[in-house]
Design a protein around this motif. Structure first.
Motif, PDB file in Angstrom:
ATOM      1  N   THR A 202      36.628  13.404  69.659  1.00 19.32           N
ATOM      2  CA  THR A 202      38.041  13.623  69.941  1.00 19.32           C
ATOM      3  C   THR A 202      38.634  12.448  70.714  1.00 19.32           C
ATOM      4  O   THR A 202      39.782  12.046  70.480  1.00 19.32           O
ATOM      5  CB  THR A 202      38.223  14.921  70.742  1.00 19.32           C
ATOM      6  N   ARG A 203      37.862  11.862  71.605  1.00 14.59           N
ATOM      7  CA  ARG A 203      38.365  10.738  72.400  1.00 14.59           C
ATOM      8  C   ARG A 203      38.601   9.494  71.559  1.00 14.59           C
ATOM      9  O   ARG A 203      39.568   8.766  71.746  1.00 14.59           O
ATOM     10  CB  ARG A 203      37.355  10.385  73.503  1.00 14.59           C
ATOM     11  N   PHE A 204      37.700   9.224  70.632  1.00 10.79           N
ATOM     12  CA  PHE A 204      37.729   7.959  69.906  1.00 10.79           C
ATOM     13  C   PHE A 204      38.452   8.029  68.567  1.00 10.79           C
ATOM     14  O   PHE A 204      39.054   7.054  68.148  1.00 10.79           O
ATOM     15  CB  PHE A 204      36.294   7.469  69.641  1.00 10.79           C
ATOM     16  N   MET A 205      38.331   9.141  67.862  1.00  8.95           N
ATOM     17  CA  MET A 205      38.673   9.145  66.447  1.00  8.95           C
ATOM     18  C   MET A 205      40.124   9.458  66.143  1.00  8.95           C
ATOM     19  O   MET A 205      40.610   9.123  65.088  1.00  8.95           O
ATOM     20  CB  MET A 205      37.781  10.143  65.697  1.00  8.95           C
ATOM     21  N   ALA A 206      40.823  10.145  67.020  1.00  6.85           N
ATOM     22  CA  ALA A 206      42.190  10.506  66.664  1.00  6.85           C
ATOM     23  C   ALA A 206      42.960  10.949  67.891  1.00  6.85           C
ATOM     24  O   ALA A 206      42.399  11.489  68.838  1.00  6.85           O
ATOM     25  CB  ALA A 206      42.187  11.623  65.627  1.00  6.85           C
ATOM     26  N   GLN A 207      44.271  10.709  67.859  1.00  2.51           N
ATOM     27  CA  GLN A 207      45.152  11.220  68.886  1.00  2.51           C
ATOM     28  C   GLN A 207      45.534  12.650  68.553  1.00  2.51           C
ATOM     29  O   GLN A 207      45.479  13.094  67.409  1.00  2.51           O
ATOM     30  CB  GLN A 207      46.425  10.364  68.956  1.00  2.51           C
ATOM     31  N   GLU A 208      45.931  13.389  69.567  1.00  3.54           N
ATOM     32  CA  GLU A 208      46.386  14.761  69.336  1.00  3.54           C
ATOM     33  C   GLU A 208      47.565  14.742  68.364  1.00  3.54           C
ATOM     34  O   GLU A 208      48.475  13.937  68.489  1.00  3.54           O
ATOM     35  CB  GLU A 208      46.801  15.394  70.665  1.00  3.54           C
ATOM     36  N   GLY A 209      47.528  15.590  67.392  1.00  2.13           N
ATOM     37  CA  GLY A 209      48.573  15.629  66.377  1.00  2.13           C
ATOM     38  C   GLY A 209      48.133  15.016  65.070  1.00  2.13           C
ATOM     39  O   GLY A 209      48.707  15.299  64.026  1.00  2.13           O
ATOM     40  N   ASP A 210      47.114  14.171  65.123  1.00  2.00           N
ATOM     41  CA  ASP A 210      46.552  13.609  63.886  1.00  2.00           C
ATOM     42  C   ASP A 210      45.532  14.621  63.380  1.00  2.00           C
ATOM     43  O   ASP A 210      44.337  14.412  63.420  1.00  2.00           O
ATOM     44  CB  ASP A 210      45.910  12.263  64.190  1.00  2.00           C
ATOM     45  N   ALA A 211      46.047  15.746  62.902  1.00  5.71           N
ATOM     46  CA  ALA A 211      45.230  16.942  62.743  1.00  5.71           C
ATOM     47  C   ALA A 211      44.075  16.774  61.770  1.00  5.71           C
ATOM     48  O   ALA A 211      42.980  17.267  62.012  1.00  5.71           O
ATOM     49  CB  ALA A 211      46.111  18.120  62.312  1.00  5.71           C
ATOM     50  N   PHE A 212      44.312  16.074  60.655  1.00  3.20           N
ATOM     51  CA  PHE A 212      43.269  16.023  59.635  1.00  3.20           C
ATOM     52  C   PHE A 212      42.075  15.202  60.108  1.00  3.20           C
ATOM     53  O   PHE A 212      40.942  15.646  60.050  1.00  3.20           O
ATOM     54  CB  PHE A 212      43.835  15.442  58.336  1.00  3.20           C
ATOM     55  N   LYS A 213      42.316  14.008  60.601  1.00  4.29           N
ATOM     56  CA  LYS A 213      41.209  13.169  61.071  1.00  4.29           C
ATOM     57  C   LYS A 213      40.604  13.732  62.352  1.00  4.29           C
ATOM     58  O   LYS A 213      39.420  13.552  62.624  1.00  4.29           O
ATOM     59  CB  LYS A 213      41.685  11.735  61.298  1.00  4.29           C
ATOM     60  N   ALA A 214      41.390  14.416  63.154  1.00  3.81           N
ATOM     61  CA  ALA A 214      40.906  14.941  64.424  1.00  3.81           C
ATOM     62  C   ALA A 214      40.003  16.151  64.258  1.00  3.81           C
ATOM     63  O   ALA A 214      39.371  16.582  65.218  1.00  3.81           O
ATOM     64  CB  ALA A 214      42.087  15.304  65.326  1.00  3.81           C
ATOM     65  N   ASN A 215      39.925  16.684  63.050  1.00  4.97           N
ATOM     66  CA  ASN A 215      39.174  17.924  62.824  1.00  4.97           C
ATOM     67  C   ASN A 215      37.690  17.609  62.639  1.00  4.97           C
ATOM     68  O   ASN A 215      37.228  17.295  61.542  1.00  4.97           O
ATOM     69  CB  ASN A 215      39.735  18.652  61.602  1.00  4.97           C
ATOM     70  N   PHE A 216      36.931  17.690  63.714  1.00  2.79           N
ATOM     71  CA  PHE A 216      35.500  17.388  63.722  1.00  2.79           C
ATOM     72  C   PHE A 216      34.744  18.278  62.744  1.00  2.79           C
ATOM     73  O   PHE A 216      33.909  17.807  61.965  1.00  2.79           O
ATOM     74  CB  PHE A 216      34.978  17.592  65.151  1.00  2.79           C
ATOM     75  N   LYS A 217      35.039  19.572  62.770  1.00  2.00           N
ATOM     76  CA  LYS A 217      34.349  20.518  61.902  1.00  2.00           C
ATOM     77  C   LYS A 217      34.641  20.249  60.434  1.00  2.00           C
ATOM     78  O   LYS A 217      33.740  20.285  59.587  1.00  2.00           O
ATOM     79  CB  LYS A 217      34.744  21.956  62.254  1.00  2.00           C
ATOM     80  N   ASN A 218      35.889  19.961  60.109  1.00  2.00           N
ATOM     81  CA  ASN A 218      36.243  19.702  58.715  1.00  2.00           C
ATOM     82  C   ASN A 218      35.476  18.509  58.166  1.00  2.00           C
ATOM     83  O   ASN A 218      35.070  18.485  57.001  1.00  2.00           O
ATOM     84  CB  ASN A 218      37.746  19.459  58.593  1.00  2.00           C
ATOM     85  N   ARG A 219      35.244  17.511  59.026  1.00  3.90           N
ATOM     86  CA  ARG A 219      34.534  16.318  58.594  1.00  3.90           C
ATOM     87  C   ARG A 219      33.099  16.655  58.202  1.00  3.90           C
ATOM     88  O   ARG A 219      32.606  16.248  57.155  1.00  3.90           O
ATOM     89  CB  ARG A 219      34.564  15.264  59.706  1.00  3.90           C
ATOM     90  N   ILE A 220      32.418  17.411  59.038  1.00  5.69           N
ATOM     91  CA  ILE A 220      31.051  17.813  58.725  1.00  5.69           C
ATOM     92  C   ILE A 220      31.018  18.727  57.497  1.00  5.69           C
ATOM     93  O   ILE A 220      30.170  18.578  56.618  1.00  5.69           O
ATOM     94  CB  ILE A 220      30.400  18.526  59.936  1.00  5.69           C
ATOM     95  N   ASP A 221      31.960  19.662  57.445  1.00  2.41           N
ATOM     96  CA  ASP A 221      31.961  20.634  56.341  1.00  2.41           C
ATOM     97  C   ASP A 221      32.230  19.998  54.986  1.00  2.41           C
ATOM     98  O   ASP A 221      31.971  20.621  53.947  1.00  2.41           O
ATOM     99  CB  ASP A 221      33.006  21.724  56.610  1.00  2.41           C
ATOM    100  N   SER A 222      32.751  18.755  54.970  1.00  2.00           N
ATOM    101  CA  SER A 222      32.963  18.070  53.695  1.00  2.00           C
ATOM    102  C   SER A 222      31.675  18.018  52.886  1.00  2.00           C
ATOM    103  O   SER A 222      31.687  18.193  51.663  1.00  2.00           O
ATOM    104  CB  SER A 222      33.473  16.644  53.933  1.00  2.00           C
ATOM    105  N   HIS A 223      30.561  17.780  53.550  1.00  2.00           N
ATOM    106  CA  HIS A 223      29.289  17.660  52.845  1.00  2.00           C
ATOM    107  C   HIS A 223      28.834  19.006  52.266  1.00  2.00           C
ATOM    108  O   HIS A 223      28.272  19.053  51.173  1.00  2.00           O
ATOM    109  CB  HIS A 223      28.227  17.089  53.777  1.00  2.00           C
ATOM    110  N   ASP A 224      29.090  20.095  52.986  1.00  2.00           N
ATOM    111  CA  ASP A 224      28.765  21.412  52.438  1.00  2.00           C
ATOM    112  C   ASP A 224      29.582  21.688  51.183  1.00  2.00           C
ATOM    113  O   ASP A 224      29.058  22.198  50.183  1.00  2.00           O
ATOM    114  CB  ASP A 224      29.030  22.499  53.482  1.00  2.00           C
TER     115      ASP A 224
END
Length: 396
Positions: A202-224
């Motif tokens: 959250t600190r490095f990858m996106a500012q608050e409001g950049d919802a899609f990139k900021a979604n840590f879980k969504n990123r991992i779930d892409s592989h599932d």
């Protein structure tokens, strides 16, 4: 079941690792359980009694037993350097006003495919883009990437990759519509988690409001989601230096790979880029060469059925040092249309490139040097001895 919900648990892994009192570097066994494998990797990486030299030798032996003398090769093609992400360490971040934004046309895609196929003798290629917040932009990007993947397969490339950020099923479906079911084993999705520590992400990858990139879980779930659609090749990765606890990244990568291999995955690649000083993050790499080598050796030992990847962000000297531990080598330029100007050297202009590369040799030169000076064979590359037999005319 998902990796995020049911497997990712660093505190549990640390507890398991603390109970490990002996590591047998001579073992031939493969650990399949994600938690046990992650704990073993963490224990090895942090164990000062295991020298890096001994670990390298063990990793070489394990890697050779599973991959023989083969190293997979592919080359990246950047389709655009536009991105809605605000990742602080990335040259393509949306608020980097000094970057000149570019976009590929269909003819540019075809010209680069033709050049890489006929002049560089490649049979593996990857397509890269930024990430986008708006649903329409994500749909449009998925369509363009699907088109590029289809063109590469039609040209005759054996394996194609895409690194376009995290994807939800509706966008994967757009891409999948371009890929015949019998070709799906030839297409790999590359989504690097960047860090397996959610707070640091959250600190490095996106500012608050950049919802899609900021979604840590969504990123991992892409592989599932990718697995559920019948695709079997994945690239996962950590951006080393984001998290000061490198052991956490080692554990996360191993757990993720073992989890994917327990589902539909047949091939898992590890990507290990480091924070690059060219992007203004530091005057020196936060993860030094010796630490990177130890990470690579640990992954090769604990997960020899997977493939550690290296790009030409790293120097040719470091490439040579770890070559026996690698399963994949990917030279190439991070510029849009970067293969269309000079056929002898890859460009690396800070005004348009995502990051700085250390090795600007053309892919063919890199792979020919490996095959001429080592015992290794580059897969998805037509070596000089085989060119007369295979032919070089693209199927376009």
């Amino acid at each position: 079941m998902s990796f995020y919900t049911d497997v990712l648990n660093y505190e549990k892994v640390k507890t398991l690792a603390a109970d490990i009192d002996h590591i047998d570097l001579s073992t031939t066994k493969i650990i399949k359980d994600p938690d046990v494998a992650a704990a073993t990797a963490l224990s090895i990486y942090n164990n000062n009694d295991i020298s890096t030299e001994a670990l390298i030798e063990a990793g070489k032996r394990r890697k050779k037993a599973y991959r023989k003398n083969n190293i997979i090769g592919f080359v990246p093609i950047y389709l655009t350097n536009h991105c809605d992400g605000e990742c602080k360490m990335c040259g393509m971040r949306k608020n980097n006003d000094s970057l000149v934004r570019q976009f590929s046309t269909p003819s540019m895609i075809d010209e680069q495919l033709k050049f890489l196929y006929e002049q560089q003798h490649m049979r593996g290629v990857a397509f890269l883009t930024g990430e986008y917040n708006d649903g329409f932009a994500r749909s449009a990007n998925a369509f363009i990437v699907g088109y590029a993947l289809r063109r590469a397969l039609d040209f005759g490339f054996k394996t194609v990759y895409m690194n376009i950020g995290s994807l939800q099923p509706e966008y994967m479906e757009i891409i999948a519509d371009f890929i015949k079911p019998e070709d799906r084993h030839r297409v790999a999705m590359c989504v690097n988690q960047e860090t397996y520590n959610e707070t640091m992400y959250t600190r490095f990858m996106a500012q608050e409001g950049d919802a899609f990139k900021a979604n840590f879980k969504n990123r991992i779930d892409s592989h599932d989601s990718w697995s559920k659609m019948g695709f079997v090749s994945h690239q996962i990765g950590s951006l080393l230096g984001v998290n000061k606890d490198v052991g956490e990244e080692v554990a996360g990568l191993i757990a993720h790979a073992k989890y994917l291999m327990s589902t539909t995955a047949k091939t898992v690649f590890f990507s290990l880029p480091r924070l690059n000083p060219a992007l203004g993050t530091s005057n020196k790499k936060l993860v030094q060469d010796d630490a990177l080598v130890r990470v690579i050796a640990t992954l090769a030992f604990v997960a020899p059925e997977s493939a550690v990847m290296m790009t030409t962000r790293e120097t040719r000297e470091l490439q040579d040092q770890v070559m026996p531990l690698l399963g994949c080598l990917a030279p190439g330029t991070p510029e849009v249309g970067g293969y269309l100007n000079d056929p002898e050297m890859m460009p690396n202009n800070e005004k348009v490139a995502q990051f700085r590369i250390s090795d600007t040799r053309m892919p063919r030169d890199t792979f020919e040097r490996v095959e001429a000076n080592t015992e290794f064979n580059i897969l998805d590359f037509v070596s000089e001895n085989n060119r007369a037999e295979t032919g070089l005319v693209a199927n376009h």
